[in-house]
Motif scaffolding. Sequence first.
Motif, PDB file in Angstrom:
ATOM      1  N   GLY A 165     104.020  99.024  22.436  1.00  0.00           N
ATOM      2  CA  GLY A 165     105.517  99.391  22.103  1.00  0.00           C
ATOM      3  C   GLY A 165     105.905  99.069  20.830  1.00  0.00           C
ATOM      4  O   GLY A 165     105.121  99.042  19.923  1.00  0.00           O
ATOM      5  N   VAL A 166     107.396  99.139  20.602  1.00  0.00           N
ATOM      6  CA  VAL A 166     107.765  99.004  19.192  1.00  0.00           C
ATOM      7  C   VAL A 166     108.762  97.751  19.348  1.00  0.00           C
ATOM      8  O   VAL A 166     109.592  97.440  20.135  1.00  0.00           O
ATOM      9  CB  VAL A 166     108.851 100.184  18.889  1.00  0.00           C
ATOM     10  N   TYR A 167     108.238  96.766  18.539  1.00  0.00           N
ATOM     11  CA  TYR A 167     109.051  95.473  18.326  1.00  0.00           C
ATOM     12  C   TYR A 167     109.465  95.110  17.090  1.00  0.00           C
ATOM     13  O   TYR A 167     109.246  95.787  16.129  1.00  0.00           O
ATOM     14  CB  TYR A 167     107.939  94.343  18.959  1.00  0.00           C
ATOM     15  N   THR A 168     110.041  93.898  16.513  1.00  0.00           N
ATOM     16  CA  THR A 168     110.376  93.285  15.518  1.00  0.00           C
ATOM     17  C   THR A 168     109.919  91.971  15.362  1.00  0.00           C
ATOM     18  O   THR A 168     109.873  91.175  16.483  1.00  0.00           O
ATOM     19  CB  THR A 168     112.060  93.456  15.258  1.00  0.00           C
ATOM     20  N   VAL A 169     109.729  91.503  14.148  1.00  0.00           N
ATOM     21  CA  VAL A 169     109.138  90.143  14.106  1.00  0.00           C
ATOM     22  C   VAL A 169     110.650  89.155  14.190  1.00  0.00           C
ATOM     23  O   VAL A 169     111.468  89.437  13.692  1.00  0.00           O
ATOM     24  CB  VAL A 169     108.690  89.837  12.420  1.00  0.00           C
ATOM     25  N   GLN A 170     110.174  88.355  15.342  1.00  0.00           N
ATOM     26  CA  GLN A 170     111.269  87.360  15.689  1.00  0.00           C
ATOM     27  C   GLN A 170     111.327  86.007  15.179  1.00  0.00           C
ATOM     28  O   GLN A 170     112.437  85.488  15.023  1.00  0.00           O
ATOM     29  CB  GLN A 170     111.492  87.333  17.163  1.00  0.00           C
ATOM     30  N   ASN A 171     110.178  85.639  14.661  1.00  0.00           N
ATOM     31  CA  ASN A 171     110.042  84.175  14.296  1.00  0.00           C
ATOM     32  C   ASN A 171     108.869  84.091  13.472  1.00  0.00           C
ATOM     33  O   ASN A 171     107.751  84.928  13.479  1.00  0.00           O
ATOM     34  CB  ASN A 171     109.634  83.199  15.638  1.00  0.00           C
ATOM     35  N   ASN A 192     106.557  89.411  20.159  1.00  0.00           N
ATOM     36  CA  ASN A 192     106.779  89.522  21.500  1.00  0.00           C
ATOM     37  C   ASN A 192     106.415  88.504  22.483  1.00  0.00           C
ATOM     38  O   ASN A 192     105.203  88.424  22.571  1.00  0.00           O
ATOM     39  CB  ASN A 192     105.853  90.954  21.952  1.00  0.00           C
ATOM     40  N   GLY A 193     107.483  87.919  22.739  1.00  0.00           N
ATOM     41  CA  GLY A 193     107.282  86.636  23.806  1.00  0.00           C
ATOM     42  C   GLY A 193     106.600  85.732  22.745  1.00  0.00           C
ATOM     43  O   GLY A 193     106.923  85.351  21.633  1.00  0.00           O
ATOM     44  N   CYS A 214      97.310  87.832  21.060  1.00  0.00           N
ATOM     45  CA  CYS A 214      98.046  88.008  19.535  1.00  0.00           C
ATOM     46  C   CYS A 214      96.921  88.796  18.810  1.00  0.00           C
ATOM     47  O   CYS A 214      95.908  89.352  19.336  1.00  0.00           O
ATOM     48  CB  CYS A 214      97.880  86.711  19.082  1.00  0.00           C
ATOM     49  N   ALA A 215      97.562  89.054  17.592  1.00  0.00           N
ATOM     50  CA  ALA A 215      96.867  89.885  16.846  1.00  0.00           C
ATOM     51  C   ALA A 215      95.984  89.131  15.650  1.00  0.00           C
ATOM     52  O   ALA A 215      96.821  88.554  14.995  1.00  0.00           O
ATOM     53  CB  ALA A 215      97.582  91.141  15.786  1.00  0.00           C
TER      54      ALA A 215
END
Length: 244
Positions: A165-171, A192-193, A214-215
């Motif tokens: 999917g397409v996400y954004t860095v949140q933290n 993502n979560g 995780c990556a």
Amino acid sequence: MSAAEGNTGASATPGPVETPTPSPKATTSPKTTVSPTPTKTTKKTTKPGCAQGDNQREVETALAKLGGFGTITVDGKQSAADCAAIKKFQQRYGISPAAGRAGPTTADVAKRLAATDTRKCKGGSGTTFCLDLTHQTVWAMKGGKVVLKPTVTRTGMSGFATPTGVYTVQNRALKEWSNPYEVWLPYWQRFNGGIGFHETTTYIHVKSIGSHGCANLLPSDARAFWKLGKIGTRVHVFGHRPGT
């Protein structure tokens, strides 16, 4: 007994004594100089410097395509130049031992990187982190151009597949504590979560253990992505990791 007596005999009638003729002085023979036998010069053959692996041609082919690691001759035979290039590649991607031998791990990493197509990542005008699950590689783009070249990653293992999917860095955090797994996650960037990018906590090339979604990144790559990223950085995850 005198010398004269010795020559004439004791019972003989005495007669004139013969004065012995002096022997000529011994002459010293001229000193003969023996030259040492010339040592046969053997032409030294330059050895490759490291052993040849079973995946020599595969590694040569991939490194020749990637470029940037030195002179590579694609002939399936180890040479000093090949050895140096393979060592440089192994050191860059954390392959141990970095002894220049083209083994299966080196071949796997080299082929994955060479097969990565950066055009498959949907980047925008800003920075995008691109995660290719199929080849287990990751890179960064900005304005449609690659700004961090593809490098290795290790994503979720079976039962913990990293979602596409397409996400954004949140933290973000220089060091995040993982409650469920009780381990520090250096250079954490969540997208993502509970899933994010972070420095690997184990040897990244042991693919059988994977991550919990995780990556995982090599230390130098984790720092590079941390420096480039920020809250809101776009993340595009695509493909499918084999076995998940």
